[in-house]
Design an enzyme around this catalytic site. Structure first.
Site, PDB file in Angstrom:
ATOM      1  N   HIS A 128     -12.136  -5.943   7.796  1.00  0.00           N
ATOM      2  CA  HIS A 128     -12.756  -5.721   6.491  1.00  0.00           C
ATOM      3  C   HIS A 128     -14.013  -4.873   6.644  1.00  0.00           C
ATOM      4  O   HIS A 128     -14.961  -5.005   5.864  1.00  0.00           O
ATOM      5  CB  HIS A 128     -13.103  -7.055   5.807  1.00  0.00           C
TER       6      HIS A 128
ATOM      7  N   GLU B  59       0.815  -1.216   0.000  1.00  0.00           N
ATOM      8  CA  GLU B  59       0.000   0.000   0.000  1.00  0.00           C
ATOM      9  C   GLU B  59       0.849   1.267   0.000  1.00  0.00           C
ATOM     10  O   GLU B  59       0.457   2.278  -0.589  1.00  0.00           O
ATOM     11  CB  GLU B  59      -0.980  -0.004   1.175  1.00  0.00           C
TER      12      GLU B  59
END
Ligand SMILES: Cc1ncc(C[n+]2csc(CCOP(=O)(O)OP(=O)(O)O)c2C)c(N)n1
Ligand SMILES: Cc1ncc(C[n+]2csc(CCOP(=O)(O)OP(=O)(O)O)c2C)c(N)n1
Ligand SMILES: [Mg+2]
Ligand SMILES: [Mg+2]
Lengths: 349, 344, 349, 344
Positions: free
Chosen positions: D145, D78
């Site tokens: 999530h 990321e």
């Protein structure tokens, strides 16, 4: 001395002219003298923030940056000890002095310390303190070169310490996969702050890390400016030709503490003395003389020119004003949120 | 370390035992050293914490005393540092991880918020670890050597957060933090390191409970709620306002941000009915918002004026003295805000 | 078939008994059958969250975990596709089923998904989703082994994808410098979600990354459980003897999509079929038969036992209750802040 | 992509042009696609965004249309993703970086807050980039999530933050974000992806201005200030309260969190004098605190009741349905809180 001549003459095939050889000397000497001036200013408490020296590493910065092509728009990302690289790319001593003295006209207008400043036109982008983060940034800059099919090259410096960061790993891996035109210069100067090489990594040499990214690596004597130039030039040429990322390890040594406040208690005098003998400027001076590429008078003239330049620059900058307090508020976003500015005015009005 | 010992009887706090004048920094070191001596499970881990003793010398001498095994120098890798601490903590050790500057703690943000903070809740894993380091401005450190990261962590359930403002609390809170069974983020203020000194008992254990605020100055007209270095500017402002305006200002030092001492906050609001929250960090999204929300929720009826905040302006912190002084809260800002509130 | 016999007999010198060879079969078959049951439950929408299969990778998980010594207190950190490793370490199917069905009695009491659960006593610690983060955790766990002079070993799995993360890099580098007793198992299954190997890294093989950390690396056929065992065992023994970190690359293939919802549109049928032929259980069955280490009846008995075990487990778990809503509130900290709990009561009371 | 087109005249918004029913997810894709077609500097970068079209298929078909150079699949990294985006943005490109789940954005937290957010201020570097991805719960995704990371970024000066709640705004805000000269964090809500649909004009450009809230429902007794998925629960609650209690509830959809639309907030407070802030994220340190602080600072005198907040409980989000439902705000919680406020 034949050995010096041999070392010096070997990189010449890369095609440096006599005047370029003088350039290299100029930038190394300029770097050192500018830092010496800064040290004086620091002792007079005129420097805001720490002062980071590159004493003994000038060849590493100058030789590597010199391998870039400024006309093609190459861009490099220096670290705190790469003042020399920035000077090669066209940063001016007066800018550096303004930064260190936090002047209103400094490139960052008093916002970010020391040599953390940019000029993408001239081809350098200032680091942030967080080590490793410039590797992904340079991946992005060179990605833009690739996407636009420009023949430009990027260069990013990382220390033996910075290579332990996750950002370094993520950035170089991405660049390697994308075969971006990027040269990663790994400066092995033996220490990261007080931490010696063997507590930083279990490899014997930083160049071994190239293997883990599937990219070519090379090592050069970082105190031999021509060797640095030659090794870096090969990598720059490879990058420009579409050959992707390379890692160049430059073996050198940090002869001062991490910054001026650090007395290097953790370093042995023997070690320091051994590296003093390998001083890159002394060595290059000798090379130039021995090979007949510069006379003592040539170099004395350069030294004198630098002295005058810096006298003028220091004199000019010292008298310049600091920034106005309220100038701190603008420029966080393109269009500053109006409501917040009004609030500022109310509080301070 | 040699501390200057006061002669018995000269001690400012009036206790009988022997006292020593200790800086905020020395207090932290003492706290760590005492806990390391007391509990062999305690160890230190971080960049340059060993032979060098840390960038600010907080851990100076500790590797010499406790050995390389218990004072570990690491590569430049904040996630590895807190990760190794967490793993070791699961196994029953009690790591104290140093961030060389607290600004680099951001590099471990993901690991801390996702792994460490959730470990007990999601996996019933104990993670008794401390992450500590120098935070704060007023030292011309610029945007990456002056940060106050507490707001970034306040938001994640699972941490305790402490911000000592005095030498005594610096010592008392580091010791409590090391003994705590949960992860504690311990934010030191580098401006205070060598600027404040206090008489601390030599022969008595200093322990400051986590989760308890402290009324640093009693008052009746108005309350300042604050923590860390801002305590001192708030006390300065309070003294000035007493002298110049005859205002009696109560100053509450939160000391712990998580869990927040709601009872202490409510008590002071009910007492003075006017509140100023002061913090060094930037305004938007800072801790003051949460404090103001809690006051509003729990004792809205007691307010005679809106709660106000004095905080840094919403910009990265510049290093030029003129700019830093402008951006960070100053005593004059607190004085002005208090006057505004008192007149409301 | 002589070739199969040759492959199979070579690892025997590592000293596995006949019953241990049956164990390996048992765990691989248990893994697969349990996942098949989970697939059924998933199709009946009884599974909460995604379902991640390790079809075709059972040898990799089971063979590597089996190289640890449970009696010595070795600890491993599995990933989502290492159900087999957890079963070897003593995780029970009923726990796995409870997790997948979010039951009140599940190891995480309905808090963290699928096989993300721990038992440090039995020797496994559940991952969090953020890839790479378990490498620093296992560095810390093995650091505790080293500090306490215990002869315990840690093992951590990373995928070809996870190795691109900064956390992986920071963790393995730290462990390498500290010479911690850690085995890093790099599972090369060709894909990270839809991303093929060559878009993940420019190396030819993951084992090359060992060089960059100054640690030994080895590669093994991940679909050959005995080869996996042998390669991992060497690394485990090295770690236990104080030889530090090793990297073991297991070459295998992910035969299902990333999770059940993924139809693998990005994979060619040829590729899938080629790997189906290399099925690790079929292959091991054949090895066992050919070498005479197990009769078809032996294996049929194991299969039957597994069938019964799982029938019972599924039956039991299906009827268990979900957790009480309010049980969600406790356990964030050792001593929950009282004021907050009171607030909860007020809001919901 | 084929959208179901309404017959002319059936369009709910009453405009003349041709309309199509578009989900929230399709609206994002349309917005990206239009901007890519319009401006060749726009490119996408992220994990599995290319051939696969992204974990939620937001970018499906775009690599086919625009090529591998403009839809770049990356390693799992990321920081590399946002770092490459930032570098390219400096050079005049306009990257849109996808986080596969917004929960993994934390891995780039340090880079985003330290490098990206400060670039213009400290270095006069333009960084026109968008970071986007699926956030939010109600999908049994568990603690990693389901996150809502807005509070973690609200605190750092230098970002714009948008949180669309409707298909129209999803499209309008992604387009505005891509055209913006500053870094924009664009938080999608995965629960809404395929659950809400709207008629959007085919032949007219949908652009939602960044920084402007929207009064989604007019009312006079009480205001709910909210954003993202909570808009829908708030509207549901408002409808129910109107029917059952005869209460007229105003619902303000912030749409943008940074810069925050203070004017819209003040306007609704002055109109109804009672405020509930609703967000999905955990309570402590969440966005509500900042909103409550601003209300308190700017229109305290207009309040007839304390500002209240409905938010998730302070725990990592569990995946078991019974637990997730308990932890996350539900319509019934909003209804209860509104009743409490109305009776105050
Ligand atoms: C992520 C991060 N952690 C810690 C620091 C603090 N720090 C600044 S310079 C430095 C040492 C750097 O060593 P190296 O990369 O070898 O560069 P050198 O100073 O030797 O040129 C450290 C630890 C930092 N800047 N960034
Ligand atoms: C830091 C991070 N980014 C993104 C993801 C989303 N994600 C989950 S699994 C996965 C692919 C993992 O690939 P690999 O490591 O090769 O393991 P495999 O699934 O092949 O076993 C991705 C991208 C994640 N979990 N963590
Ligand atoms: Mg170094
Ligand atoms: Mg994989």
């Amino acid at each position: 001395m034949p050995s010096a001549t041999a070392t010096a003459s070997s990189p010449l095939p890369t095609g440096l002219t006599r005047s370029q050889l003088h350039d290299l000397y100029y930038y190394m000497r300029l770097t050192r003298t500018l830092e010496e001036r800064l040290t004086n200013l620091y002792r007079q408490t005129k420097v805001i923030g720490g002062l980071f020296r590159s004493l003994g590493q000038e060849a590493d910065s100058v030789g590597s940056a010199y391998a870039l092509d400024r006309k093609q728009g190459d861009i490099l990302s220096p670290l705190i000890r790469n003042l020399g690289s920035m000077l090669v790319q066209g940063a001016r001593p007066v800018e550096v002095l303004r930064q260190y003295m936090a002047k209103a006209e400094s490139p960052t207008r008093g916002r970010e310390l020391n040599i953390h400043f940019n000029d993408l036109e001239r081809g350098f982008i200032g680091q942030i303190s967080h080590l490793g983060d410039m590797v992904p940034v340079m991946a992005g800059i060179t990605l833009s070169f690739k996407m636009r099919k420009q023949r430009r090259v990027g260069m990013v410096y990382v220390g033996d310490g910075a290579m332990s960061t996750g950002s370094f790993h993520e950035g170089i891996n991405f660049a390697a996969v994308q075969r971006l035109p990027l040269v990663v210069v790994a400066e092995n100067n033996g220490y990261a702050y007080s931490t010696p090489f063997h507590k930083q990594t279990a490899v014997k040499a930083l160049v071994e890390k190239a293997v883990g990214y599937g990219i070519p690596g090379a090592q050069a004597d970082g105190n031999d400016v021509l060797a640095v130039y030659a090794a870096t030039k090969t990598a720059v040429d490879r990058a420009r030709a579409g050959g992707g990322v390379s890692l160049i390890e430059l073996l050198t040594y940090r002869r001062k503490g991490h910054a001026e406040h650090d007395n290097q208690s953790y370093v042995s005098t023997d070690e320091l003395q051994a590296w003093e003998k390998k001083d890159p400027i002394d060595r290059y001076t000798k090379q130039l003389h021995d090979a007949g590429w510069a006379t003592p008078a040539d170099l004395a003239a350069i030294d004198a020119r630098i002295g005058q330049e810096l006298d003028a620059a220091v004199g000019q900058v010292e008298s310049e004003p600091m920034p106005e307090g309220a100038s701190a508020l603008d420029g966080v976003l393109e269009n500053p949120p109006r409501a917040e500015l009004e609030w500022y005015r109310r509080l301070h009005g | 370390m040699v501390y200057w010992r006061t002669r018995p009887g000269l001690s400012s706090s009036g206790t009988e035992g022997s006292m020593a004048e200790v800086t905020y920094l020395e207090a932290i070191r003492q706290g760590i050293e005492e806990e390391m001596a007391r509990d062999e499970r305690v160890f230190l881990i971080g960049e340059d914490v060993g032979a060098y003793g840390g960038a600010f010398k907080v851990t100076e001498g500790l590797q010499k005393r406790f050995g390389e095994d218990r004072v570990i120098d690491t590569p430049i890798a904040e996630t590895a540092i807190v990760g190794a601490a967490a793993g070791a903590a699961h196994m029953g050790l009690r790591p104290v991880a140093e961030m060389q500057f607290i600004d680099f703690m951001s590099c471990a943000y993901s690991f801390l918020t996702n792994y460490v903070a959730t470990a007990r809740y999601r996996a019933n894993l104990k993670t008794p670890m401390v992450v500590r380091g120098p935070s704060g401005g007023y030292v011309r450190g610029g945007p990456f050597h002056s940060q106050n990261p507490e707001a970034a962590y306040l938001h994640t359930p699972g941490f305790k957060i402490v911000c000592p403002a005095t030498a005594r609390d610096a010592k008392g809170l580091i010791k409590s933090a090391i003994r705590d069974d949960d992860p504690v983020l311990y934010f030191e203020h580098k401006y205070l390191y060598r600027r404040i000194k206090e008489q601390l008992p030599d022969d008595e254990e200093v322990l400051t409970p986590i989760g308890k605020a402290h009324v640093a100055r009693e008052g009746k007209h108005l309350s300042i709620i604050t923590y860390s270095a801002m305590l001192h500017k708030s006390l300065e402002a309070a003294a000035q306002l007493e002298q110049d305006d005859g205002l009696s200002i109560e100053v509450v030092d939160l000391r712990t941000l998580l869990p927040m001492d709601d009872a202490a906050i409510i008590a002071t609001v009910k007492k003075t009915n006017r509140v100023l929250v002061v913090h060094e960090d930037t305004r938007t999204g800072g801790i003051a918002g949460e404090i103001m929300a809690r006051i509003n929720e729990s004792c809205f009826e007691w307010l005679d004026a809106p709660v106000k905040r004095v905080a840094a302006h919403d910009v990265p912190l510049p290093y030029a003295p003129s700019l830093e002084d402008f951006v960070l809260p100053q005593t004059a800002d607190i004085v002005a805000a208090c006057r505004w509130l008192a007149q409301y």
